[in-house]
Design an enzyme around this catalytic site. Structure first.
Site, PDB file in Angstrom:
ATOM      1  CD  GLU A   1      58.492   4.591  72.016  1.00 24.24           C
ATOM      2  OE1 GLU A   1      57.906   4.975  72.734  1.00 24.24           O
ATOM      3  OE2 GLU A   1      59.832   4.682  71.872  1.00 24.24           O
TER       4      GLU A   1
ATOM      5  CG  ASN B   1      63.300   4.380  77.074  1.00 22.01           C
ATOM      6  OD1 ASN B   1      63.294   3.665  77.973  1.00 22.01           O
ATOM      7  ND2 ASN B   1      63.992   4.191  76.110  1.00 22.01           N
TER       8      ASN B   1
END
Length: 522
Positions: free
Chosen positions: A174, A212
């Protein structure tokens, strides 16, 4: 600081022409020598860079260099790396005894303790060491990239570069842009990760980033079903594996991750979103952490890992007789595949037009795909809900639920029907949205909301969830498959039963849902 042609005239910030990948001849520094730091160092090393490892604890960097050497030796033993490549890589790997030895690095990746103050101090010190053209990156998984860079003189050259563990094996990275990150910096980090053989995705600095943030319902909905006392952890895991197509169930996965680690991430995201009810942590998981049952690493979590402990078995219904004939009333939506499977099993299928959207059994009971409602609300009807499956042909298990007191004949017919298709069947209590359907609807909702808020593109969200947590389909891909209108409707029904805001569909999901033709959601 050293002068560099990539710095804009009259500015210390890197210019847009610095947006290509870091040249492999330039050094990469990794600060922090734990498992993640070693993994990132290995990735950069095998991409051809000179790599410098630094740790504030004396002797740790040298130990990490030896550990990375051992990793490369094992790759040679397995035939994944030849000895000459290993020797060349090891010649480029060095332990740094002081931060000043990182001065020539073109990229510094930090992988130290998850404490904001410690990271801020580190990068403030690094600014006095590295050149103005160097990219500074944090591998944080839970802290704000913007906050870490807040005190820097040149926050534009700071970016999040979040690898997944183990970094040498998992492809996803990411690339997180903080509030002040220069677009050229983010592009350079993105292109560097891609040159290293990774699959980078871009996202803005939001709590939990992509993975997440969006993954919370996979754990949360399973915990909620368990807390309501309608299914045990082994059965919930089996439903999500064998019907939902997920590689692991949430209970066995959190035992692997560590209950303390998983609960801490959930609590961090919840707090960062000002305790939004969509991210509310589980009391059951909190009690597990408080008891010291942290999962595999402590020998006991949701399941026991003591020597000789067997794997808990999911609840599986006893064999039942299949009906000889069923009537399909209206469309079955994402469960339409069942019609062909039933016919292949030699059961007569009668089709009748209508809006009911269910399978009528000989007893008069109606099988309905989980829609967020319960069967106890309609006691005059014999309703049996069945759960969503990723692929009904491939699914090894189907989950059913019904209210207490439903005639045994009706439930037996439903069980026998799916057993005739070669499925194992689990019967759970009467719970809104069942297991897979409510989990998928919540994943779709959070994904749609993230895209509309500009966190990441739909393509990057789906890529991140497939590669970062091994989902069988990206949530937006799944939403399109089952129908965004159907997912929205399921959450509306659940919101009526749990009016806390947790299940209220986002505006983004509602917008996608109402853009679909109504008949697609039947």
């Amino acid at each position: 600081m050293t002068a560099n042609a990539n710095v804009r005239p009259g500015s210390d910030e890197p210019s847009a022409d610095a947006a290509g990948p870091v040249d492999p001849s330039r050094a990469v520094a990794v600060v922090g020598t734990g498992t993640m730091g070693q993994g990132i160092a290995q990735v950069a090393l095998l991409a051809g860079h000179p790599v410098r490892l630094y740790d504030s604890a004396p002797g740790r960097a040298a130990e990490a260099v030896a550990a990375v050497g051992g990793r490369l030796d094992r790759l040679v033993e397995k035939g994944r790396l030849d000895a000459a490549e290993r020797d060349a890589a090891l010649a480029r790997l060095h332990a740094a005894d002081a931060l000043a030895e990182l001065a020539g690095a073109a990229l510094v990746v930090e992988a130290i303790v998850e404490r904001l103050d410690v990271k801020q101090r580190l990068f403030a010190d690094l600014e006095d060491v590295v050149g103005a053209d160097a990219v500074l990156a944090t591998n944080t998984s839970s802290l704000s990239v913007t906050a870490i860079a807040g005190g820097l003189r040149l926050p534009g050259r700071f970016v999040g570069l979040h690898f997944f563990n183990p970094a040498p094996l998992l492809p996803l990275v990411e690339v997180v842009s903080g509030f002040a990150t220069d677009p050229a910096t983010a592009t350079r980090a993105y292109e560097t990760a891609r040159r290293w053989g990774k699959t980078p995705v871009r996202c803005t600095d939001t709590p939990g980033f992509i993975v997440n943030r969006i993954a919370r319902p996979f754990y949360a909905e399973a915990l909620r079903v368990h807390e309501e006392g309608v299914a045990d952890p082994a059965t919930i895991d089996a439903a999500l594996r064998e019907s939902g197509g997920f590689r692991m169930g949430p209970f066995e996965l959190t035992d692997l991750i560590g209950q303390d680690v998983n609960e801490a991430v959930t609590r961090s995201v919840w707090d960062s979103f000002h305790q939004d009810p969509k991210f509310t942590p589980s009391l059951a998981q909190r009690r597990l952490v408080e008891s010291g049952r942290l999962g595999r690493k402590s020998g006991h979590g949701w399941f026991s890992y003591a020597e000789g402990a067997g794997r808990p078995e999911p609840h599986t219904a006893a064999p039942a007789k299949a009906p000889e004939r069923i009537t399909v009333r209206g469309g079955l939506g994402p469960a339409e595949q069942l019609v062909g499977l039933v016919e292949e099993a030699g059961i007569t299928v009668v089709r009748e037009e209508g809006e009911t959207g269910g399978i009528e059994l000989p007893s008069g009971a109606l099988l309905r795909l989980a829609d967020g409602r319960t069967s106890f609300e309609r006691p005059q009807e014999k309703i049996v809900h069945f759960d969503l499956a990723l692929d009904y042909a491939a699914a090894g298990r189907i989950v059913l639920s019904a209210r207490e007191g439903i005639p045994a004949e009706a439930l037996d017919e439903a069980v026998g029907l799916f057993q005739a298709l070669g499925k194992q069947v689990s019967v759970i209590g009467d719970v809104p949205g069942m297991i897979v359907a409510r989990t998928v609807a919540m994943l779709v909702d959070l994904a749609a909301d993230a895209v509309e808020r500009g966190v990441a593109t739909a393509e990057d969200v789906d890529t991140a969830m497939r590669l970062g947590v091994n989902y069988p389909a990206g949530p937006l891909e799944w939403g399109a498959r089952i129908g965004f209108r159907r997912a929205c409707s399921l959450l509306i029904q659940m919101h009526k039963r749990y009016p806390t805001g947790r299940y209220a569909p986002s505006v983004a999901l509602a917008r996608r849902g109402y853009a679909e033709p109504a008949e697609e959601s039947r």
